[in-house]
Each structure stands twice: as structure tokens, then as C-alpha cells.
Motif scaffolding. Structure first.
Motif, short mmCIF file in Angstrom:
data_model
loop_
_atom_site.label_atom_id
_atom_site.label_comp_id
_atom_site.label_asym_id
_atom_site.label_seq_id
_atom_site.Cartn_x
_atom_site.Cartn_y
_atom_site.Cartn_z
N ILE A 119 11.91 -12.32 -6.13
CA ILE A 119 12.91 -13.22 -6.72
C ILE A 119 14.32 -12.76 -6.35
CG2 ILE A 119 13.91 -14.01 -8.92
CD1 ILE A 119 11.01 -13.90 -10.06
N ALA A 120 14.55 -11.43 -6.40
CA ALA A 120 15.86 -10.89 -6.05
C ALA A 120 16.23 -11.19 -4.61
CB ALA A 120 15.88 -9.38 -6.31
N VAL A 121 15.25 -11.07 -3.70
CA VAL A 121 15.49 -11.34 -2.28
C VAL A 121 15.94 -12.80 -2.09
CG1 VAL A 121 14.37 -11.62 -0.02
CG2 VAL A 121 13.97 -9.55 -1.37
N ILE A 122 15.22 -13.74 -2.71
CA ILE A 122 15.54 -15.16 -2.52
C ILE A 122 16.88 -15.51 -3.17
CG2 ILE A 122 14.76 -17.54 -2.89
CD1 ILE A 122 11.88 -16.45 -2.86
N ARG A 123 17.18 -14.89 -4.32
CA ARG A 123 18.46 -15.16 -4.98
C ARG A 123 19.65 -14.65 -4.16
NH1 ARG A 123 16.79 -13.48 -11.15
NH2 ARG A 123 15.90 -15.47 -11.80
N PHE A 148 10.02 -22.25 -3.85
CA PHE A 148 9.20 -21.04 -3.90
C PHE A 148 9.68 -20.11 -5.02
CE2 PHE A 148 7.95 -16.85 -1.71
CZ PHE A 148 6.65 -16.91 -2.19
N VAL A 149 11.02 -19.92 -5.13
CA VAL A 149 11.52 -19.02 -6.16
C VAL A 149 11.27 -19.60 -7.55
CG1 VAL A 149 13.93 -19.84 -6.36
CG2 VAL A 149 13.41 -17.42 -6.70
N GLU A 150 11.28 -20.92 -7.69
CA GLU A 150 10.95 -21.54 -8.98
C GLU A 150 9.51 -21.21 -9.38
OE1 GLU A 150 11.66 -25.71 -9.26
OE2 GLU A 150 13.85 -25.50 -9.25
N ARG A 210 8.72 -9.62 4.36
CA ARG A 210 7.49 -9.86 3.61
C ARG A 210 7.59 -11.13 2.77
NH1 ARG A 210 7.41 -5.41 0.65
NH2 ARG A 210 6.70 -4.16 2.39
N VAL A 211 8.74 -11.34 2.14
CA VAL A 211 8.95 -12.55 1.34
C VAL A 211 8.88 -13.79 2.23
CG1 VAL A 211 10.65 -13.85 -0.01
CG2 VAL A 211 10.27 -11.43 -0.50
N LEU A 212 9.50 -13.73 3.40
CA LEU A 212 9.49 -14.87 4.32
C LEU A 212 8.08 -15.17 4.81
CD1 LEU A 212 12.74 -14.12 6.36
CD2 LEU A 212 12.40 -15.97 4.70
N LYS A 213 7.30 -14.12 5.05
CA LYS A 213 5.91 -14.31 5.48
C LYS A 213 5.08 -14.97 4.39
CE LYS A 213 1.96 -11.75 7.34
NZ LYS A 213 1.40 -10.40 7.65
N GLN A 214 5.27 -14.51 3.14
CA GLN A 214 4.53 -15.10 2.01
C GLN A 214 4.95 -16.54 1.79
OE1 GLN A 214 5.58 -12.12 -0.84
NE2 GLN A 214 3.68 -10.99 -0.60
N MET A 266 2.68 -20.06 1.78
CA MET A 266 2.75 -21.02 0.69
C MET A 266 3.17 -22.40 1.22
SD MET A 266 2.22 -20.88 -2.58
CE MET A 266 2.69 -21.42 -4.21
N GLN A 267 4.11 -22.41 2.15
CA GLN A 267 4.59 -23.66 2.72
C GLN A 267 3.47 -24.39 3.46
OE1 GLN A 267 7.39 -23.43 6.07
NE2 GLN A 267 8.77 -24.79 4.93
#
Length: 451
Positions: free
Chosen positions: A377-381, A334-336, A415-419, A423-424
Motif C-alpha cells: 500500500i505504501a509503495v502505491i501511495r 489495486f490499492v483499494e 514486486r508490487v508491479l509484478k503482482q 491481478m490485472q
């Protein structure tokens, strides 16, 4: 760019729906609105007058096809005339010369010349595979010389030192001689900003031009100055044999009057447009593509080129193979995807090129914020490799740690996890190359997704 003009033209041309055919009366009424839209976009009056007359002439002539509705017919004519006003086709740089080919950049102070020199150097290096050297002849502003040196080093361009005790012509000549010894393909010469009414400074750039005999003399102008950009370009063209124009800061100009005025006023083509602050934010100017964007038809060709140039094909193939084997789509994948989107200029830059984007309500478009992309991106990193691989592990205490690690709030992590979950779910349909399932997945998730 052109946001206001696109909205006005779209509303005006829609008014022709339901009418049986184009007549002198409905064309007259529509052209009155188009005229107002162009003037509000700060297009030069002579350009507006000539444009309206030619559209009227073509619309009432034999060019309108019977198979088209009145609205479609007029859009076809308006698009063709917009292309004609802006120059028919992209005019590439003419670098046919004994190396190094010399490009001279001229313009007013604050137009973005130094940044544009670096952007053009990067573009030539990456797209034309040229070895590029840069030199500043702005002997009055040491900060400008330092800025160019920093940019050149960042982009691995050859930087030639500036001796402030020498004239601009001497500085450029010395750099060109050094470039010949290094077998460079191109040398881009930056100059000091100057007003066309400053006789001493205009005399200096004429002397510089005569000394180095460039194959391209480009006028760099801030698009946000509107039709004044065309007037200034004409004044410089009277003093120097310009070969083209570079419009800067087009991402901040909602009117677009400069792009529609310059070719008509100066007779010189727009060769490039600056579409952002980053050094990769320079695009060749294509009149036909720009006309499509003005009329809300998008610019899919440029979008495809962006994808071709900026998307990592190896990573894309690796992800496709992973999904086809039935392996899950995780947060590393996802981050890619988010980083690929960021490399293409963000969501806003991509949206501008999508057909029909003006049919999306303005309040929805206003919610598009590329800072949100960087935040995601910052959250996932901030997650561990294990958490990226197994997102279900991310519960209360882990969420708090991730939020603290990237300086975000807990709701940002949620919010990132929900998005990601959306996508998943979509990616699960992408198995065994079944694109139909993928499309159904996209449609199914559109209801739950926000711009």
C-alpha cells in the motif's frame, strides 16, 4: 488460535482412512491421540476426560451415519462434542433494561480490560447502533484512565471523568446518572485489575456491583494463560455473579485451551473473543464456527460477515461497473483492494477462516506476513495519480523515486508491479458478468502467484 490442536486432530483423524468401520479398537486408539492433542493444547484435565468419554459413547452409539466413512463419522461426532463443550450457540449480550444498560468489566491486571471496553463500545455502536458511554473506576492507575479517555475520543464514545478522591462505586454511580441525562443506551464500567485472593480488592468490586446492579458482568481473561484462565474465571464467578467471559489475545494463542475449558469449569458462556490489537478486533464467539475452525473446516460464515461489514459496497460496485464497460484495472483499483483486505484484519485473519487451510504446508503459511500488505500500500501511495492510471509509465527513474518516497527498496516496487500485472490479467476476464472466465483466470494465475 488452535493451530497446534488443529494439526494434531487432522493427522489423528486421517489415520482412520481406509478402515471399514468404526470399532471400539480404532476409536480407542484415535481417542488416545485426541486426548494427547487436547492436553497439549492446555485444556483442563476434567474437560478432556469428559470430552473423550462422550465422544466414545456417541461414536459407538447410533449417531454415526452409514453413508459416512469412519473418518467422517468421527469428525462429525468430535465436532458436535466440541460445540457442546463450548456452549452450543452464541449467547448475545442481554441489554434489556431501562437505559442505560450497565456492563461491568472485571479481570486480572494485564488481561486487556481497558482495550476491551473500547472494543466493546465500538462494536455496540457499529453493530447494534447504540449510544455508548465509558467510565474507568481504576482510581489506582491514572494511566489507565487516560488510556480509556484517548480510546473513547478516537471512537467517539462518551467518556466520563474519574474523580480519584472518590470510591469506585461513587465514580460509577456519578457516571451512570450523567448518562441518564444524556439518554445514552449503554454504559461500560472499567475496573482495576485484581487477584481473586486479594480480599480488599474483591470486596471493592462486590460493593461496586451492588451499587450499580449491571445487566452484564463480563470477566476479561487472557487466553494465553490456558487452563489457568478457566480456574481464575471460576474464582471470580464464586465472588461475582458473572454473566459471561471475554477471551483476549486469541490471535497470539496457538493452543486454545482456555476456550475449551471455560464453559465446562465455570458454566459461563464465552461471549466475545479479542482477535487483535486494533479496536475493531472483537468478534462474538460462536461455538459451532470455532469447532469448524478447530477441525480445519474454516469459518466461512464469519468471513462472509466480515466482507458484509467491512467491504465498501459502493467501491466494489463501481469497480465491477468499470470492468464490465471494458475499462482497465489500474493501480488505484489495486490499492483499494489491498486496503479492503487490510480493513478485514489482513491476509492472516482471512486465511484462518478458509476451509482446508491446514492442508497448506506450514512453511507456506509462515510466509504470510501482513506487514507486506502495508508495504504494498505504501509503495502505491508513493506514486502520482498519473502513474497509478498508466502503470506502463513507471520505468527506472520513476521506480527509484517511488522507492525513496515510501522508504522501500527498488525490488519492493518491482514486486508490487509484478503482482499488479497478475491481478490485472485476472481482472481482464471479468467482463460482461462472465464469472466462468473470472474463475478460469484465477486458476490460470494461481500457478504464478505466491502466497
Amino acid at each position: 488460535m488452535f493451530d497446534n490442536l488443529t494439526d494434531r486432530l487432522g493427522k489423528t483423524l486421517k489415520n482412520l482412512r481406509g478402515q471399514g468401520r468404526l470399532t471400539e479398537e480404532n476409536i480407542q486408539e484415535t481417542m488416545r491421540e485426541v486426548r494427547m492433542a487436547l492436553l497439549e493444547a492446555d485444556v483442563a484435565l476434567p474437560v478432556v476426560s469428559a470430552f473423550i468419554e462422550k465422544v466414545k459413547e456417541r461414536a459407538l452409539g447410533q449417531e454415526v451415519q452409514a453413508s459416512l466413512s469412519p473418518g467422517q463419522s468421527l469428525i462429525k461426532v468430535v465436532q458436535a462434542e466440541l460445540v457442546s463443550v463450548m456452549g452450543e450457540a452464541n449467547e448475545a449480550l442481554d441489554l434489556k433494561a431501562n437505559p442505560p444498560a450497565i456492563i461491568l468489566m472485571a479481570g486480572l491486571q494485564g488481561a486487556g480490560k481497558t482495550t476491551t471496553v473500547a472494543k466493546l463500545g465500538r462494536w455496540l455502536k457499529e453493530n447494534k447502533k447504540k449510544s455508548v458511554g465509558v467510565v474507568s473506576t481504576d482510581i489506582y492507575r491514572p494511566a489507565a484512565i487516560k488510556q480509556l479517555e484517548t480510546l473513547a475520543n478516537d471512537l467517539s464514545l462518551t467518556f466520563f471523568d474519574t474523580d480519584v478522591t472518590k470510591t469506585a462505586a461513587e465514580t460509577a454511580t456519578t457516571a451512570i446518572e450523567a448518562a441518564k441525562k444524556q439518554f445514552l443506551d449503554v454504559v461500560i464500567v472499567d475496573t482495576a485489575g485484581r487477584l481473586h485472593i486479594d480480599e480488599e480488592m474483591m470486596s471493592e468490586i462486590k460493593e461496586l456491583h451492588a451499587a450499580i446492579n449491571p445487566v452484564e458482568t463480563l470477566f476479561v481473561v487472557d487466553s494465553m494463560t490456558g487452563q489457568d484462565a478457566a480456574t481464575t474465571a471460576k474464582a471470580f464467578n464464586d465472588a461475582l455473579p458473572l454473566t459471561g467471559v471475554v477471551l483476549t489475545k486469541t490471535d497470539g494463542d496457538a493452543r486454545g485451551g482456555a476456550a475449551l475449558s471455560i464453559r465446562h469449569v465455570t458454566g459461563k458462556p464465552i461471549k466475545f473473543v479479542g482477535v487483535g490489537e486494533k479496536t475493531d478486533a472483537l468478534e462474538p464467539f460462536y461455538p459451532d464456527r470455532m469447532a469448524s475452525r478447530i477441525l480445519g473446516m474454516g469459518d466461512m460464515l464469519s468471513l462472509i460477515e466480515d466482507i458484509e461489514q467491512k467491504v465498501d459496497k459502493d467501491k466494489a460496485a463501481k469497480l465491477a461497473k468499470k470492468l464490465q464497460k471494458g475499462k482497465g484495472f489500474d493501480l488505484s483499483d489495486f490499492v483499494e483492494q489491498l486496503e479492503q483486505m487490510e480493513s478485514m484484519g489482513g491476509v492472516g485473519a482471512m486465511m484462518d477462516k478458509l476451509p482446508g487451510i491446514n492442508d497448506v504446508p506450514q512453511d507456506m503459511r509462515d510466509k504470510v506476513n501482513d506487514k507486506e500488505l502495508a508495504r504494498q500500500i505504501a509503495v502505491i501511495r508513493s506514486m502520482t495519480n498519473q502513474e497509478k492510471r498508466y502503470p506502463d509509465l513507471i520505468k527506472g527513474s520513476r521506480k527509484k523515486r517511488i522507492a525513496a518516497g515510501c522508504g522501500q527498496e527498488l525490488q519492493d516496487v518491482n514486486r508490487v508491479l509484478k503482482q499488479f500485472k497478475m491481478m490485472q490479467k485476472m481482472m481482464k476476464r471479468f467482463k460482461k458478468g462472465n464469472m466462468a472466465n473470472m474463475v478460469r483466470g484465477i486458476k490460470g494465475n494461481m500457478k504464478g502467484m505466491r502466497m
